[in-house]
Design a protein around this motif. Structure first.
Motif, PDB file in Angstrom:
ATOM      1  N   PHE A 268     -56.443 -43.651   2.106  1.00 56.72           N
ATOM      2  CA  PHE A 268     -56.166 -44.284   0.822  1.00 56.72           C
ATOM      3  C   PHE A 268     -57.139 -45.444   0.558  1.00 56.72           C
ATOM      4  O   PHE A 268     -57.654 -45.607  -0.554  1.00 56.72           O
ATOM      5  CB  PHE A 268     -54.720 -44.780   0.764  1.00 56.72           C
ATOM      6  N   GLU A 269     -57.388 -46.240   1.581  1.00 57.78           N
ATOM      7  CA  GLU A 269     -58.310 -47.360   1.414  1.00 57.78           C
ATOM      8  C   GLU A 269     -59.719 -46.868   1.126  1.00 57.78           C
ATOM      9  O   GLU A 269     -60.452 -47.453   0.322  1.00 57.78           O
ATOM     10  CB  GLU A 269     -58.283 -48.243   2.663  1.00 57.78           C
ATOM     11  N   ALA A 270     -60.131 -45.775   1.781  1.00 58.41           N
ATOM     12  CA  ALA A 270     -61.452 -45.215   1.523  1.00 58.41           C
ATOM     13  C   ALA A 270     -61.576 -44.705   0.092  1.00 58.41           C
ATOM     14  O   ALA A 270     -62.662 -44.701  -0.488  1.00 58.41           O
ATOM     15  CB  ALA A 270     -61.743 -44.085   2.500  1.00 58.41           C
ATOM     16  N   ALA A 271     -60.452 -44.269  -0.489  1.00 57.13           N
ATOM     17  CA  ALA A 271     -60.461 -43.787  -1.865  1.00 57.13           C
ATOM     18  C   ALA A 271     -60.242 -44.905  -2.864  1.00 57.13           C
ATOM     19  O   ALA A 271     -60.125 -44.652  -4.070  1.00 57.13           O
ATOM     20  CB  ALA A 271     -59.373 -42.725  -2.041  1.00 57.13           C
ATOM     21  N   GLY A 272     -60.188 -46.146  -2.397  1.00 53.06           N
ATOM     22  CA  GLY A 272     -60.003 -47.276  -3.297  1.00 53.06           C
ATOM     23  C   GLY A 272     -58.564 -47.486  -3.735  1.00 53.06           C
ATOM     24  O   GLY A 272     -58.315 -48.109  -4.771  1.00 53.06           O
ATOM     25  N   ILE A 273     -57.615 -46.997  -2.941  1.00 52.47           N
ATOM     26  CA  ILE A 273     -56.190 -47.121  -3.277  1.00 52.47           C
ATOM     27  C   ILE A 273     -55.567 -48.193  -2.373  1.00 52.47           C
ATOM     28  O   ILE A 273     -55.734 -48.155  -1.148  1.00 52.47           O
ATOM     29  CB  ILE A 273     -55.457 -45.779  -3.077  1.00 52.47           C
ATOM     30  N   ARG A 274     -54.867 -49.153  -2.984  1.00 52.86           N
ATOM     31  CA  ARG A 274     -54.194 -50.188  -2.193  1.00 52.86           C
ATOM     32  C   ARG A 274     -52.961 -49.596  -1.511  1.00 52.86           C
ATOM     33  O   ARG A 274     -52.159 -48.886  -2.134  1.00 52.86           O
ATOM     34  CB  ARG A 274     -53.799 -51.370  -3.077  1.00 52.86           C
ATOM     35  N   VAL A 275     -52.802 -49.912  -0.243  1.00 50.54           N
ATOM     36  CA  VAL A 275     -51.712 -49.338   0.556  1.00 50.54           C
ATOM     37  C   VAL A 275     -50.811 -50.455   1.056  1.00 50.54           C
ATOM     38  O   VAL A 275     -51.290 -51.465   1.600  1.00 50.54           O
ATOM     39  CB  VAL A 275     -52.251 -48.543   1.758  1.00 50.54           C
ATOM     40  N   LEU A 303     -54.059 -37.561  -3.117  1.00 44.72           N
ATOM     41  CA  LEU A 303     -55.509 -37.512  -3.292  1.00 44.72           C
ATOM     42  C   LEU A 303     -55.916 -36.394  -4.262  1.00 44.72           C
ATOM     43  O   LEU A 303     -56.908 -36.522  -4.973  1.00 44.72           O
ATOM     44  CB  LEU A 303     -56.189 -37.298  -1.937  1.00 44.72           C
ATOM     45  N   ARG A 304     -55.145 -35.324  -4.289  1.00 49.51           N
ATOM     46  CA  ARG A 304     -55.494 -34.183  -5.143  1.00 49.51           C
ATOM     47  C   ARG A 304     -55.018 -34.353  -6.579  1.00 49.51           C
ATOM     48  O   ARG A 304     -55.758 -34.071  -7.530  1.00 49.51           O
ATOM     49  CB  ARG A 304     -54.885 -32.887  -4.577  1.00 49.51           C
ATOM     50  N   HIS A 305     -53.767 -34.788  -6.750  1.00 50.04           N
ATOM     51  CA  HIS A 305     -53.114 -34.655  -8.055  1.00 50.04           C
ATOM     52  C   HIS A 305     -52.900 -35.972  -8.802  1.00 50.04           C
ATOM     53  O   HIS A 305     -52.578 -35.936  -9.991  1.00 50.04           O
ATOM     54  CB  HIS A 305     -51.754 -33.961  -7.881  1.00 50.04           C
ATOM     55  N   ALA A 306     -53.001 -37.100  -8.128  1.00 49.61           N
ATOM     56  CA  ALA A 306     -52.696 -38.371  -8.790  1.00 49.61           C
ATOM     57  C   ALA A 306     -53.945 -39.231  -8.936  1.00 49.61           C
ATOM     58  O   ALA A 306     -54.912 -39.082  -8.173  1.00 49.61           O
ATOM     59  CB  ALA A 306     -51.617 -39.123  -8.005  1.00 49.61           C
ATOM     60  N   GLN A 307     -53.906 -40.112  -9.903  1.00 54.09           N
ATOM     61  CA  GLN A 307     -54.945 -41.139 -10.064  1.00 54.09           C
ATOM     62  C   GLN A 307     -54.332 -42.469  -9.627  1.00 54.09           C
ATOM     63  O   GLN A 307     -54.174 -43.407 -10.405  1.00 54.09           O
ATOM     64  CB  GLN A 307     -55.402 -41.192 -11.526  1.00 54.09           C
ATOM     65  N   ALA A 308     -53.987 -42.523  -8.357  1.00 54.99           N
ATOM     66  CA  ALA A 308     -53.190 -43.643  -7.849  1.00 54.99           C
ATOM     67  C   ALA A 308     -54.032 -44.904  -7.664  1.00 54.99           C
ATOM     68  O   ALA A 308     -55.198 -44.845  -7.245  1.00 54.99           O
ATOM     69  CB  ALA A 308     -52.533 -43.253  -6.526  1.00 54.99           C
ATOM     70  N   ASP A 309     -53.422 -46.036  -7.968  1.00 58.34           N
ATOM     71  CA  ASP A 309     -54.001 -47.343  -7.653  1.00 58.34           C
ATOM     72  C   ASP A 309     -53.295 -47.978  -6.455  1.00 58.34           C
ATOM     73  O   ASP A 309     -53.903 -48.749  -5.710  1.00 58.34           O
ATOM     74  CB  ASP A 309     -53.876 -48.283  -8.860  1.00 58.34           C
ATOM     75  N   GLU A 310     -52.016 -47.657  -6.302  1.00 61.19           N
ATOM     76  CA  GLU A 310     -51.247 -48.223  -5.201  1.00 61.19           C
ATOM     77  C   GLU A 310     -50.328 -47.159  -4.596  1.00 61.19           C
ATOM     78  O   GLU A 310     -49.841 -46.266  -5.290  1.00 61.19           O
ATOM     79  CB  GLU A 310     -50.404 -49.420  -5.669  1.00 61.19           C
ATOM     80  N   ASP A 325     -48.263 -44.606  -7.651  1.00 61.87           N
ATOM     81  CA  ASP A 325     -48.364 -44.650  -9.107  1.00 61.87           C
ATOM     82  C   ASP A 325     -49.480 -43.700  -9.546  1.00 61.87           C
ATOM     83  O   ASP A 325     -49.951 -42.879  -8.756  1.00 61.87           O
ATOM     84  CB  ASP A 325     -48.625 -46.082  -9.571  1.00 61.87           C
ATOM     85  N   GLY A 326     -49.871 -43.816 -10.812  1.00 61.04           N
ATOM     86  CA  GLY A 326     -50.952 -42.987 -11.314  1.00 61.04           C
ATOM     87  C   GLY A 326     -50.567 -41.546 -11.557  1.00 61.04           C
ATOM     88  O   GLY A 326     -51.426 -40.657 -11.548  1.00 61.04           O
ATOM     89  N   VAL A 327     -49.283 -41.297 -11.779  1.00 62.72           N
ATOM     90  CA  VAL A 327     -48.809 -39.930 -12.021  1.00 62.72           C
ATOM     91  C   VAL A 327     -48.821 -39.669 -13.517  1.00 62.72           C
ATOM     92  O   VAL A 327     -48.238 -40.445 -14.288  1.00 62.72           O
ATOM     93  CB  VAL A 327     -47.389 -39.729 -11.455  1.00 62.72           C
ATOM     94  N   PRO A 328     -49.437 -38.597 -13.988  1.00 66.91           N
ATOM     95  CA  PRO A 328     -49.452 -38.303 -15.426  1.00 66.91           C
ATOM     96  C   PRO A 328     -48.065 -37.967 -15.936  1.00 66.91           C
ATOM     97  O   PRO A 328     -47.171 -37.594 -15.173  1.00 66.91           O
ATOM     98  CB  PRO A 328     -50.396 -37.100 -15.531  1.00 66.91           C
ATOM     99  N   ASP A 329     -47.905 -38.123 -17.258  1.00 64.12           N
ATOM    100  CA  ASP A 329     -46.604 -37.821 -17.867  1.00 64.12           C
ATOM    101  C   ASP A 329     -46.292 -36.332 -17.823  1.00 64.12           C
ATOM    102  O   ASP A 329     -45.130 -35.932 -17.824  1.00 64.12           O
ATOM    103  CB  ASP A 329     -46.585 -38.310 -19.318  1.00 64.12           C
ATOM    104  N   THR A 330     -47.330 -35.505 -17.821  1.00 60.58           N
ATOM    105  CA  THR A 330     -47.110 -34.057 -17.758  1.00 60.58           C
ATOM    106  C   THR A 330     -46.598 -33.673 -16.376  1.00 60.58           C
ATOM    107  O   THR A 330     -46.905 -34.353 -15.384  1.00 60.58           O
ATOM    108  CB  THR A 330     -48.413 -33.301 -18.050  1.00 60.58           C
ATOM    109  N   PRO A 331     -45.815 -32.592 -16.281  1.00 64.71           N
ATOM    110  CA  PRO A 331     -45.301 -32.166 -14.977  1.00 64.71           C
ATOM    111  C   PRO A 331     -46.440 -31.836 -14.017  1.00 64.71           C
ATOM    112  O   PRO A 331     -47.462 -31.265 -14.414  1.00 64.71           O
ATOM    113  CB  PRO A 331     -44.475 -30.915 -15.314  1.00 64.71           C
ATOM    114  N   LEU A 332     -46.263 -32.202 -12.765  1.00 63.47           N
ATOM    115  CA  LEU A 332     -47.256 -31.886 -11.755  1.00 63.47           C
ATOM    116  C   LEU A 332     -47.219 -30.397 -11.431  1.00 63.47           C
ATOM    117  O   LEU A 332     -46.194 -29.734 -11.605  1.00 63.47           O
ATOM    118  CB  LEU A 332     -46.977 -32.689 -10.483  1.00 63.47           C
ATOM    119  N   PRO A 333     -48.342 -29.844 -10.948  1.00 59.14           N
ATOM    120  CA  PRO A 333     -48.311 -28.446 -10.509  1.00 59.14           C
ATOM    121  C   PRO A 333     -47.355 -28.275  -9.336  1.00 59.14           C
ATOM    122  O   PRO A 333     -46.983 -29.245  -8.665  1.00 59.14           O
ATOM    123  CB  PRO A 333     -49.766 -28.180 -10.091  1.00 59.14           C
ATOM    124  N   GLU A 334     -46.956 -27.041  -9.110  1.00 58.27           N
ATOM    125  CA  GLU A 334     -46.013 -26.751  -8.029  1.00 58.27           C
ATOM    126  C   GLU A 334     -46.591 -27.193  -6.689  1.00 58.27           C
ATOM    127  O   GLU A 334     -47.710 -26.817  -6.325  1.00 58.27           O
ATOM    128  CB  GLU A 334     -45.709 -25.254  -7.984  1.00 58.27           C
TER     129      GLU A 334
END
Length: 379
Positions: A268-275, A303-310, A325-334
């Motif tokens: 997560f830290e390598a991807a710029g996401i605060r943990v 890492l695949r489906h969200a644009q997470a900041d934290e 966080d960073g979850v879109p309002d649209t339903p996530l894929p299965e």
């Protein structure tokens, strides 16, 4: 070795029962038939006629024991049926019904329909021949018992006994088939489990490699030292994945929750996401392995489906919770990986919940809290 089909087991079980009957009962059938022929035969042709009825009974039982009665049913009935009227009316044999009663009793339960009518018809035929003998030559109560009561009673009793016998073999076949189906289901479940574990290992690795290579591309012209470090980590990660895949193939794979927690934090830290990690407890044994799988799968999904900041990771006495966080309002894929993990968690006495609300995604896996004083290898 040839593969066994789904029907092999019931056939083998029934075959053993049939062979047991063949060994134990066939000698009695032959001995009884020979004794009756010897008692009622006064000439050679008497022995031939009565012997035909005994032979039909022996062939019927042998083919019944082999599970192949249908091929000889009609010929054996055709041979045994005339022996009773010839034996009763011409030879004065009260035991000539032996062949037809035995053959009929084995054939009738095998019919697909109208078995009751066939049983009545068989007893009626035996009774009709006996009644004909009484009307032409019978002169006392002994003949009534000899030609009517005993033949009809034995035929009806033998036929009646064969119906539950047939049902018994059907139940054995059903039980064996059910056991075979259960074995096949267990194999299918194990294959699904193996595929899920393989997905956990290689799917996770591929996404991490993709992330690190993308980072290396960005730094290619500005920080070659960091690029070399990322490539070394990619090489080590692939080597570790190959090792884990081999361990999985030999059922030796064990996930360490502490290692997975540290690995997720670094990714997560390598991807710029605060943990944010809150660790109040640890788990060992099977719960610890499953929680490690849940954490690994959740990390891959973020890492695949969200644009997470934290990301918030909480390890408590009851289990693990991961919120991002960073979850879109649209339903996530299965999320098939989590769906497969839910089954394994439930099978081991826990529960796995996933929730999406207000732009956040929450994954929580829980097991019964460890007993006081229990140690934890993952603590």
């Amino acid at each position: 070795m040839p593969a066994r089909t789904a029907s092999d087991q019931p056939e083998q079980a029934q075959g053993r029962l049939h062979r047991l009957n063949l060994v134990m009962i066939l000698p009695l059938i032959v001995a009884t038939g020979v004794l009756l022929v010897a008692m009622d035969s006064r000439t050679w042709w008497h022995a031939v006629v009565l012997g035909l009825g005994v032979a039909a009974a022996v062939v019927t039982f042998a083919r019944w024991a082999a599970g192949d009665l249908s091929r000889v049913a009609v010929p054996c009935l055709a041979v045994a049926a005339p022996v009773w009227p010839v034996g009763a009316l011409l030879i004065d044999s009260g035991t000539a019904f032996y062949g037809i009663s035995f053959v009929g009793a084995h054939v009738i339960p095998q019919l697909r329909r109208r078995r009751g009518a066939a049983a009545v018809l068989l007893s009626g035929f035996v009774a009709a021949v006996g009644a004909a003998k009484l009307l032409t030559e019978g002169d006392d109560s002994g003949d009534l018992i000899k030609y009517l009561i005993v033949p009809v009673g034995v035929t009806a009793a033998l036929t009646g006994l064969m119906f539950p016998n047939k049902r018994f073999y059907d139940v054995v076949a059903d039980l064996e088939e059910a056991r075979e189906r259960e074995a096949e289901l267990a194999v299918a479940r194990e294959r699904i489990r193996f595929a899920s574990d393989l997905h956990d290992i290689q799917g996770h690795t591929l996404h991490v490699v993709k992330l690190k290579i993308a980072l290396a591309q960005k730094l290619l012209h500005s920080d070659t030292g960091r690029v070399e470090e990322e490539l070394r980590e990619v090489h080590a990660l692939i080597a570790d994945t190959i090792s884990q895949t081999k361990e999985l193939a030999y059922a030796q794979r064990r996930l360490n929750l502490s290692a997975e927690l540290e690995n997720a934090k670094n990714l997560f830290e390598a991807a710029g996401i605060r943990v944010h990690v809150d660790r109040a407890a640890g788990f060992d044994g099977r719960p610890g392995e499953l929680l490690g799988q849940v954490l690994r799968e959740t990390t891959t999904n973020i890492l695949r489906h969200a644009q997470a900041d934290e990301v918030w990771i909480t390890l408590s006495q009851s289990g693990i919770t991961v919120v991002n966080d960073g979850v879109p309002d649209t339903p996530l894929p299965e999320l098939r990986g989590l769906a497969a993990l839910r089954e394994r968690v439930v099978d081991n006495g826990g529960e796995l919940l996933v929730e999406q609300e207000d732009g956040r995604f929450r994954t929580a896996a829980a097991f019964p809290a460890p007993r006081p004083g229990a140690t934890s290898d993952n603590a």
